[in-house]
Design a protein around this motif. Sequence first.
Motif, PDB file in Angstrom:
ATOM      1  N   GLY A 205       0.797  -1.217   0.000  1.00  0.00           N
ATOM      2  CA  GLY A 205       0.000   0.000   0.000  1.00  0.00           C
ATOM      3  C   GLY A 205       0.830   1.267   0.000  1.00  0.00           C
ATOM      4  N   ASP A 206       2.117   1.142   0.258  1.00  0.00           N
ATOM      5  CA  ASP A 206       3.002   2.318   0.252  1.00  0.00           C
ATOM      6  C   ASP A 206       3.502   2.679  -1.142  1.00  0.00           C
ATOM      7  OD1 ASP A 206       2.831   2.606   3.026  1.00  0.00           O
ATOM      8  OD2 ASP A 206       4.478   1.189   3.364  1.00  0.00           O
ATOM      9  N   ASP A 207       3.243   1.816  -2.120  1.00  0.00           N
ATOM     10  CA  ASP A 207       3.784   2.052  -3.459  1.00  0.00           C
ATOM     11  C   ASP A 207       2.945   3.050  -4.244  1.00  0.00           C
ATOM     12  OD1 ASP A 207       6.261   0.572  -4.199  1.00  0.00           O
ATOM     13  OD2 ASP A 207       5.139  -1.096  -3.331  1.00  0.00           O
ATOM     14  N   LYS A 248       9.335  16.013 -12.743  1.00  0.00           N
ATOM     15  CA  LYS A 248       8.874  16.930 -11.696  1.00  0.00           C
ATOM     16  C   LYS A 248       7.766  16.292 -10.866  1.00  0.00           C
ATOM     17  CE  LYS A 248       6.841  21.544 -11.066  1.00  0.00           C
ATOM     18  NZ  LYS A 248       6.344  22.768 -11.762  1.00  0.00           N
ATOM     19  N   GLU A 249       6.819  15.634 -11.529  1.00  0.00           N
ATOM     20  CA  GLU A 249       5.720  15.014 -10.791  1.00  0.00           C
ATOM     21  C   GLU A 249       6.184  13.782 -10.017  1.00  0.00           C
ATOM     22  OE1 GLU A 249       0.985  14.341 -11.316  1.00  0.00           O
ATOM     23  OE2 GLU A 249       2.218  13.815 -13.048  1.00  0.00           O
ATOM     24  N   MET A 250       7.132  13.049 -10.546  1.00  0.00           N
ATOM     25  CA  MET A 250       7.683  11.909  -9.809  1.00  0.00           C
ATOM     26  C   MET A 250       8.268  12.367  -8.476  1.00  0.00           C
ATOM     27  SD  MET A 250       9.463   9.701 -12.894  1.00  0.00           S
ATOM     28  CE  MET A 250      10.245   8.506 -11.806  1.00  0.00           C
ATOM     29  N   ILE A 251       8.908  13.525  -8.498  1.00  0.00           N
ATOM     30  CA  ILE A 251       9.510  14.067  -7.280  1.00  0.00           C
ATOM     31  C   ILE A 251       8.424  14.550  -6.315  1.00  0.00           C
ATOM     32  CG2 ILE A 251      10.969  15.911  -6.351  1.00  0.00           C
ATOM     33  CD1 ILE A 251      12.521  15.756  -9.059  1.00  0.00           C
ATOM     34  N   SER A 252       7.470  15.317  -6.836  1.00  0.00           N
ATOM     35  CA  SER A 252       6.452  15.905  -5.960  1.00  0.00           C
ATOM     36  C   SER A 252       5.508  14.868  -5.374  1.00  0.00           C
ATOM     37  CB  SER A 252       5.649  16.964  -6.727  1.00  0.00           C
ATOM     38  OG  SER A 252       4.919  16.374  -7.787  1.00  0.00           O
ATOM     39  N   GLU A 253       5.236  13.806  -6.122  1.00  0.00           N
ATOM     40  CA  GLU A 253       4.326  12.767  -5.633  1.00  0.00           C
ATOM     41  C   GLU A 253       5.053  11.645  -4.902  1.00  0.00           C
ATOM     42  OE1 GLU A 253       1.118  12.774  -5.591  1.00  0.00           O
ATOM     43  OE2 GLU A 253       0.726  14.523  -6.845  1.00  0.00           O
ATOM     44  N   GLN A 254       6.376  11.760  -4.795  1.00  0.00           N
ATOM     45  CA  GLN A 254       7.184  10.741  -4.119  1.00  0.00           C
ATOM     46  C   GLN A 254       6.945   9.347  -4.709  1.00  0.00           C
ATOM     47  OE1 GLN A 254       9.622  11.255  -1.120  1.00  0.00           O
ATOM     48  NE2 GLN A 254       9.560  12.851  -2.699  1.00  0.00           N
ATOM     49  N   VAL A 255       7.012   9.292  -6.018  1.00  0.00           N
ATOM     50  CA  VAL A 255       6.767   8.051  -6.754  1.00  0.00           C
ATOM     51  C   VAL A 255       7.791   6.988  -6.376  1.00  0.00           C
ATOM     52  CG1 VAL A 255       6.983   7.073  -9.076  1.00  0.00           C
ATOM     53  CG2 VAL A 255       5.532   9.070  -8.686  1.00  0.00           C
ATOM     54  N   THR A 256       7.303   5.755  -6.178  1.00  0.00           N
ATOM     55  CA  THR A 256       8.188   4.636  -5.809  1.00  0.00           C
ATOM     56  C   THR A 256       8.486   3.717  -6.985  1.00  0.00           C
ATOM     57  OG1 THR A 256       6.372   3.153  -5.169  1.00  0.00           O
ATOM     58  CG2 THR A 256       7.237   4.641  -3.471  1.00  0.00           C
ATOM     59  N   LEU A 281      15.026  12.033  -6.450  1.00  0.00           N
ATOM     60  CA  LEU A 281      14.149  10.870  -6.587  1.00  0.00           C
ATOM     61  C   LEU A 281      14.394   9.897  -5.434  1.00  0.00           C
ATOM     62  CD1 LEU A 281      14.554  10.411 -10.435  1.00  0.00           C
ATOM     63  CD2 LEU A 281      12.478  11.141  -9.255  1.00  0.00           C
ATOM     64  N   SER A 282      14.306  10.411  -4.234  1.00  0.00           N
ATOM     65  CA  SER A 282      14.649   9.623  -3.054  1.00  0.00           C
ATOM     66  C   SER A 282      13.688   8.475  -2.798  1.00  0.00           C
ATOM     67  CB  SER A 282      14.675  10.534  -1.816  1.00  0.00           C
ATOM     68  OG  SER A 282      13.422  11.189  -1.648  1.00  0.00           O
ATOM     69  N   ALA A 283      12.446   8.574  -3.285  1.00  0.00           N
ATOM     70  CA  ALA A 283      11.445   7.536  -3.023  1.00  0.00           C
ATOM     71  C   ALA A 283      11.421   6.453  -4.099  1.00  0.00           C
ATOM     72  CB  ALA A 283      10.062   8.162  -2.909  1.00  0.00           C
ATOM     73  N   LEU A 284      12.130   6.684  -5.217  1.00  0.00           N
ATOM     74  CA  LEU A 284      12.042   5.769  -6.362  1.00  0.00           C
ATOM     75  C   LEU A 284      12.684   4.423  -6.029  1.00  0.00           C
ATOM     76  CD1 LEU A 284      11.008   5.566  -9.279  1.00  0.00           C
ATOM     77  CD2 LEU A 284      13.275   6.331 -10.029  1.00  0.00           C
ATOM     78  N   ARG A 285      11.851   3.446  -5.745  1.00  0.00           N
ATOM     79  CA  ARG A 285      12.314   2.125  -5.307  1.00  0.00           C
ATOM     80  C   ARG A 285      12.762   1.250  -6.475  1.00  0.00           C
ATOM     81  NH1 ARG A 285       9.925  -2.856  -4.102  1.00  0.00           N
ATOM     82  NH2 ARG A 285       7.820  -2.196  -4.673  1.00  0.00           N
ATOM     83  N   TYR A 286      12.040   1.339  -7.593  1.00  0.00           N
ATOM     84  CA  TYR A 286      12.389   0.493  -8.739  1.00  0.00           C
ATOM     85  C   TYR A 286      11.920   1.128 -10.040  1.00  0.00           C
ATOM     86  CZ  TYR A 286       7.517  -0.879  -9.239  1.00  0.00           C
ATOM     87  OH  TYR A 286       6.167  -0.847  -9.436  1.00  0.00           O
ATOM     88  N   CYS A 287      12.557   0.701 -11.124  1.00  0.00           N
ATOM     89  CA  CYS A 287      12.103   0.973 -12.480  1.00  0.00           C
ATOM     90  C   CYS A 287      11.973  -0.373 -13.180  1.00  0.00           C
ATOM     91  CB  CYS A 287      13.092   1.841 -13.256  1.00  0.00           C
ATOM     92  SG  CYS A 287      13.087   3.579 -12.767  1.00  0.00           S
ATOM     93  N   SER A 288      10.861  -0.615 -13.828  1.00  0.00           N
ATOM     94  CA  SER A 288      10.674  -1.888 -14.533  1.00  0.00           C
ATOM     95  C   SER A 288      10.546  -1.636 -16.022  1.00  0.00           C
ATOM     96  CB  SER A 288       9.446  -2.633 -14.002  1.00  0.00           C
ATOM     97  OG  SER A 288       8.256  -1.914 -14.259  1.00  0.00           O
ATOM     98  N   GLN A 289      11.039  -2.587 -16.813  1.00  0.00           N
ATOM     99  CA  GLN A 289      11.027  -2.455 -18.268  1.00  0.00           C
ATOM    100  C   GLN A 289      10.501  -3.738 -18.895  1.00  0.00           C
ATOM    101  OE1 GLN A 289      13.800  -4.085 -20.499  1.00  0.00           O
ATOM    102  NE2 GLN A 289      12.284  -3.723 -22.112  1.00  0.00           N
ATOM    103  N   ALA A 290       9.593  -3.589 -19.836  1.00  0.00           N
ATOM    104  CA  ALA A 290       9.107  -4.699 -20.651  1.00  0.00           C
ATOM    105  C   ALA A 290       8.800  -4.125 -22.030  1.00  0.00           C
ATOM    106  CB  ALA A 290       7.883  -5.351 -20.013  1.00  0.00           C
ATOM    107  N   GLY A 291       8.013  -4.843 -22.825  1.00  0.00           N
ATOM    108  CA  GLY A 291       7.624  -4.304 -24.126  1.00  0.00           C
ATOM    109  C   GLY A 291       8.686  -4.439 -25.197  1.00  0.00           C
TER     110      GLY A 291
END
Length: 521
Positions: A205-207, A248-256, A281-291
Amino acid sequence: MTHCVHHFLEQSAAQYPDKTAVVHGEERIPYAALNHAADNLAACLNTSGIGKGDRIALLMENSVDYVIAYYGSLKAGAVAAPLNPGLKPDGLQYLLDDLEPAAIITTYKSERLLNAVSLNDQTMRCLIIKAPKKDWSGCAFRVSTFEEAIADNGASHGSDEITAQDLAGIIYTSGSTGRPKGVMLTHGNIAANTLSICDYLDLTGDDIQMVVLPFFYVMGKSLLNTHIAAGGTAVINNRFLYPADVIKEMISEQVTGFSGVPATYAYLLHRSPLAKHRDELSALRYCSQAGGHMAIQLKNDLRAVLPSHTNIVIMYGATEASARLTYLPPDRFTDKMDSIGRAIPGVTLKLVDTSGKTVAQGQTGELVAKGPNIMQGYWKAPDATKAAIDRDGFYHTGDLATTDEEGFFYITGRKDNILKVSGHKVNPREVEDRLMQTQKLLEVTVFGVPDDLSGNRLVALCVPLNEAVSEAELQRHCHQTIAKHLIPEEIIFFKTLPKSGAGKVDPRQCQAAYNQIKLKD
């Protein structure tokens, strides 16, 4: 126990009623309100005579309204069929004729497009439009505004009658090798894949997920379902053409979490201020790639630019698999960088030869998959279904692969994409990777053009990082690093490569663009 896709929303609404489920610009909707609006829409659809098995076309951009429309359609017992609102009239007409929807949910942005196609009065029962600007009073079916459809009307819906075996979605393939096919996915297919993804990504739920991929694309839809299932938050941003806005929004929304296809990351690396803002981007826990395949050079560049605490998760899948088949654990990213990883929980993978026999470790075979996430087949296409799913229930991906001694899979090409050049078998992906190693290109695609002497001659369409890049230096790099038969005879620069609606480079459109250039010469 969850057996229907909309149960994810209902469970999270019960557990986190006041928590923000979806963010889109200034609009934020909590779980309870989202679930309530979807209930009202489902009741509206049911009172319009729409129920189990009826198809509902969702012709909308990513938005809070889209999320309501999706879960409302499922709660009504209907089959949600997301369509690309960027289609041309002839493309939409083909899909509507194939789908025969009982309802279409759309917005004023698609009214002109809908006016350009023929709607079937025999199958259509309801058209719901957000903020319509045109007069639809002459239709033979019910027309409502979206605002009316989600308002309290005192009616209930029949979601209790829906089972895991019922169809939940028909998602059309991109059609890069022919006419789009409708992939039939049950509630059980999507729910199984959703739970598996939540498991291997450790979603909670924190993601908070940044969504730049469209929901009509299976990967975009999986981002929505997984984060609703986890009780997390989906942040919708439809402005990836302005990547600085996304950062900018990734930072402001604390995207994980951030997810994309290879082109997404190419543009994020070279057309955005990602490197400049990495420490924010301190909250960014992971980046996933597919496609699709992402070049090793691009992966290395991404690792160098992302914060050190951000994991990179390489994934592989298909629309026919409800989204996902494999993932590469982040702790193996460096030593298994070119691998698609291992099977996700609940999925069985193997490699087979042309007779269907399992090949030995280290040998090349077609990758086939079996699991609760595999589609029921293609809509109205029994022959195509029979060709894709064998008698043992294994889905044939069409991708060629090998495995190593640890059981990690490596895609080597596609069955239908190996070219003969001067007697040699050529995998275009190998040439693409070599060109990307120059670190002078944003993206590239390589294909063959029939040739009387060599069988095929290779053509590379490239997007250079800047105007200083020349064809001569790319050719020089090729001559120094690869065999003669792998060197493209033509290298043509583009400002951007043609993409599918999902943002993936579209091979068919690329070849059509090349043919247009040749016609002008």
